[in-house]
Design a protein around this motif. Sequence first.
Motif, PDB file in Angstrom:
ATOM      1  N   TRP A 142       5.414  -4.080  27.651  1.00 21.72           N
ATOM      2  CA  TRP A 142       5.437  -5.425  27.062  1.00 21.72           C
ATOM      3  C   TRP A 142       4.050  -5.888  26.643  1.00 21.72           C
ATOM      4  O   TRP A 142       3.845  -7.081  26.409  1.00 21.72           O
ATOM      5  N   GLU A 143       3.074  -4.968  26.539  1.00 31.57           N
ATOM      6  CA  GLU A 143       1.730  -5.352  26.106  1.00 31.57           C
ATOM      7  C   GLU A 143       1.265  -4.616  24.865  1.00 31.57           C
ATOM      8  O   GLU A 143       0.560  -5.175  24.046  1.00 31.57           O
ATOM      9  N   LYS A 144       1.657  -3.348  24.729  1.00 34.68           N
ATOM     10  CA  LYS A 144       1.245  -2.552  23.574  1.00 34.68           C
ATOM     11  C   LYS A 144       2.493  -2.147  22.786  1.00 34.68           C
ATOM     12  O   LYS A 144       3.373  -1.473  23.313  1.00 34.68           O
ATOM     13  N   GLY A 145       2.546  -2.586  21.541  1.00 37.33           N
ATOM     14  CA  GLY A 145       3.687  -2.264  20.699  1.00 37.33           C
ATOM     15  C   GLY A 145       3.292  -1.352  19.559  1.00 37.33           C
ATOM     16  O   GLY A 145       2.120  -1.010  19.386  1.00 37.33           O
ATOM     17  N   SER A 146       4.296  -0.981  18.789  1.00 34.75           N
ATOM     18  CA  SER A 146       4.074  -0.109  17.643  1.00 34.75           C
ATOM     19  C   SER A 146       4.785  -0.674  16.414  1.00 34.75           C
ATOM     20  O   SER A 146       5.960  -1.038  16.494  1.00 34.75           O
ATOM     21  N   LEU A 147       4.041  -0.769  15.318  1.00 34.38           N
ATOM     22  CA  LEU A 147       4.645  -1.096  14.025  1.00 34.38           C
ATOM     23  C   LEU A 147       5.273   0.195  13.539  1.00 34.38           C
ATOM     24  O   LEU A 147       4.593   1.195  13.353  1.00 34.38           O
ATOM     25  N   HIS A 148       6.582   0.176  13.338  1.00 35.18           N
ATOM     26  CA  HIS A 148       7.351   1.401  13.177  1.00 35.18           C
ATOM     27  C   HIS A 148       8.274   1.300  11.961  1.00 35.18           C
ATOM     28  O   HIS A 148       8.838   0.247  11.688  1.00 35.18           O
ATOM     29  N   MET A 149       8.414   2.405  11.254  1.00 32.13           N
ATOM     30  CA  MET A 149       9.421   2.558  10.201  1.00 32.13           C
ATOM     31  C   MET A 149       9.309   1.519   9.079  1.00 32.13           C
ATOM     32  O   MET A 149      10.302   0.941   8.663  1.00 32.13           O
ATOM     33  N   VAL A 150       8.105   1.317   8.569  1.00 33.13           N
ATOM     34  CA  VAL A 150       7.925   0.402   7.437  1.00 33.13           C
ATOM     35  C   VAL A 150       8.314   1.147   6.167  1.00 33.13           C
ATOM     36  O   VAL A 150       7.746   2.192   5.855  1.00 33.13           O
ATOM     37  N   CYS A 151       9.281   0.613   5.437  1.00 29.94           N
ATOM     38  CA  CYS A 151       9.726   1.271   4.206  1.00 29.94           C
ATOM     39  C   CYS A 151      10.412   0.248   3.306  1.00 29.94           C
ATOM     40  O   CYS A 151      11.096  -0.654   3.785  1.00 29.94           O
ATOM     41  N   VAL A 152      10.215   0.412   2.010  1.00 26.59           N
ATOM     42  CA  VAL A 152      10.832  -0.460   1.002  1.00 26.59           C
ATOM     43  C   VAL A 152      11.447   0.440  -0.068  1.00 26.59           C
ATOM     44  O   VAL A 152      10.864   1.458  -0.456  1.00 26.59           O
ATOM     45  N   LEU A 153      12.629   0.057  -0.535  1.00 20.61           N
ATOM     46  CA  LEU A 153      13.268   0.825  -1.604  1.00 20.61           C
ATOM     47  C   LEU A 153      12.328   0.906  -2.808  1.00 20.61           C
ATOM     48  O   LEU A 153      11.646  -0.081  -3.138  1.00 20.61           O
ATOM     49  N   PRO A 154      12.298   2.060  -3.503  1.00 23.54           N
ATOM     50  CA  PRO A 154      11.346   2.262  -4.602  1.00 23.54           C
ATOM     51  C   PRO A 154      11.346   1.153  -5.659  1.00 23.54           C
ATOM     52  O   PRO A 154      10.290   0.741  -6.121  1.00 23.54           O
ATOM     53  N   GLU A 155      12.513   0.648  -6.009  1.00 22.18           N
ATOM     54  CA  GLU A 155      12.570  -0.371  -7.065  1.00 22.18           C
ATOM     55  C   GLU A 155      12.032  -1.735  -6.626  1.00 22.18           C
ATOM     56  O   GLU A 155      11.864  -2.637  -7.454  1.00 22.18           O
ATOM     57  N   HIS A 156      11.719  -1.885  -5.351  1.00 17.84           N
ATOM     58  CA  HIS A 156      11.173  -3.146  -4.838  1.00 17.84           C
ATOM     59  C   HIS A 156       9.746  -2.985  -4.306  1.00 17.84           C
ATOM     60  O   HIS A 156       9.200  -3.928  -3.728  1.00 17.84           O
ATOM     61  N   ARG A 157       9.151  -1.816  -4.508  1.00 14.75           N
ATOM     62  CA  ARG A 157       7.782  -1.585  -4.040  1.00 14.75           C
ATOM     63  C   ARG A 157       6.774  -2.293  -4.946  1.00 14.75           C
ATOM     64  O   ARG A 157       7.091  -2.692  -6.051  1.00 14.75           O
ATOM     65  N   SER A 158       5.551  -2.429  -4.443  1.00 14.37           N
ATOM     66  CA  SER A 158       4.436  -3.078  -5.154  1.00 14.37           C
ATOM     67  C   SER A 158       4.680  -4.563  -5.382  1.00 14.37           C
ATOM     68  O   SER A 158       4.197  -5.141  -6.346  1.00 14.37           O
ATOM     69  N   LYS A 159       5.438  -5.186  -4.486  1.00 14.26           N
ATOM     70  CA  LYS A 159       5.710  -6.624  -4.565  1.00 14.26           C
ATOM     71  C   LYS A 159       5.276  -7.346  -3.289  1.00 14.26           C
ATOM     72  O   LYS A 159       5.665  -8.479  -3.055  1.00 14.26           O
ATOM     73  N   GLY A 160       4.522  -6.644  -2.447  1.00 16.89           N
ATOM     74  CA  GLY A 160       4.037  -7.248  -1.216  1.00 16.89           C
ATOM     75  C   GLY A 160       5.045  -7.266  -0.083  1.00 16.89           C
ATOM     76  O   GLY A 160       4.827  -7.927   0.932  1.00 16.89           O
ATOM     77  N   LEU A 161       6.139  -6.535  -0.233  1.00 19.29           N
ATOM     78  CA  LEU A 161       7.190  -6.569   0.793  1.00 19.29           C
ATOM     79  C   LEU A 161       6.798  -5.792   2.052  1.00 19.29           C
ATOM     80  O   LEU A 161       7.153  -6.194   3.162  1.00 19.29           O
TER      81      LEU A 161
END
Length: 175
Positions: free
Chosen positions: A92-111
């Motif tokens: 409960w102290e150290k976490g992980s940012l995991h599985m960040v992904c955006v569909l290709p047609e919505h990339r480069s929009k800051g999502l």
Amino acid sequence: MSHSQLKMIIRDLSNLPPIEIPKGYELRTFKPGDEAAWAEIMNTGIGEWSEQSCREKLTGCPQFMPEGLFFVTYKGKPVGSACAWRPSETEWEKGSLHMVCVLPEHRSKGLGYLLSLAVLHFFRDHGFKEVELLTDDFRIPAIKTYLRLGFQPLCTDDTHPTRWKTILAQIGEPK
């Protein structure tokens, strides 16, 4: 030659910027039955997934927190995701940012930034002290996002210093 993944860490979650959702999009957390949508998103950038493998390796694990899996949606359809993950169900102290992904047609929009920031807010609001992530050398847009959010490179094997130096030079960041 196969390299180990690169690691990044953020040790201060106190000064996170506010979450701003781009026009036309909405942000929500996991609902039962989202595994198929999650698999569809991850299949565009994070290996091969199915509804069943999501249940077995992610949502069915004791360290999975439904309120820590964020989806950005467009017209009600999940188009991006990021997950707050714990190394174990007792951590409960150290976490992980995991599985960040955006569909290709919505990339480069800051999502990816939005989703990563939502996970960081979640961790901060739940008392976590630091957050790590794993990434790959070729994920330059993602690395730029992580640096903007305050993550710092963490060298965990002998190849990392040289690899980080190359990446940071490529994107114009001082080492």
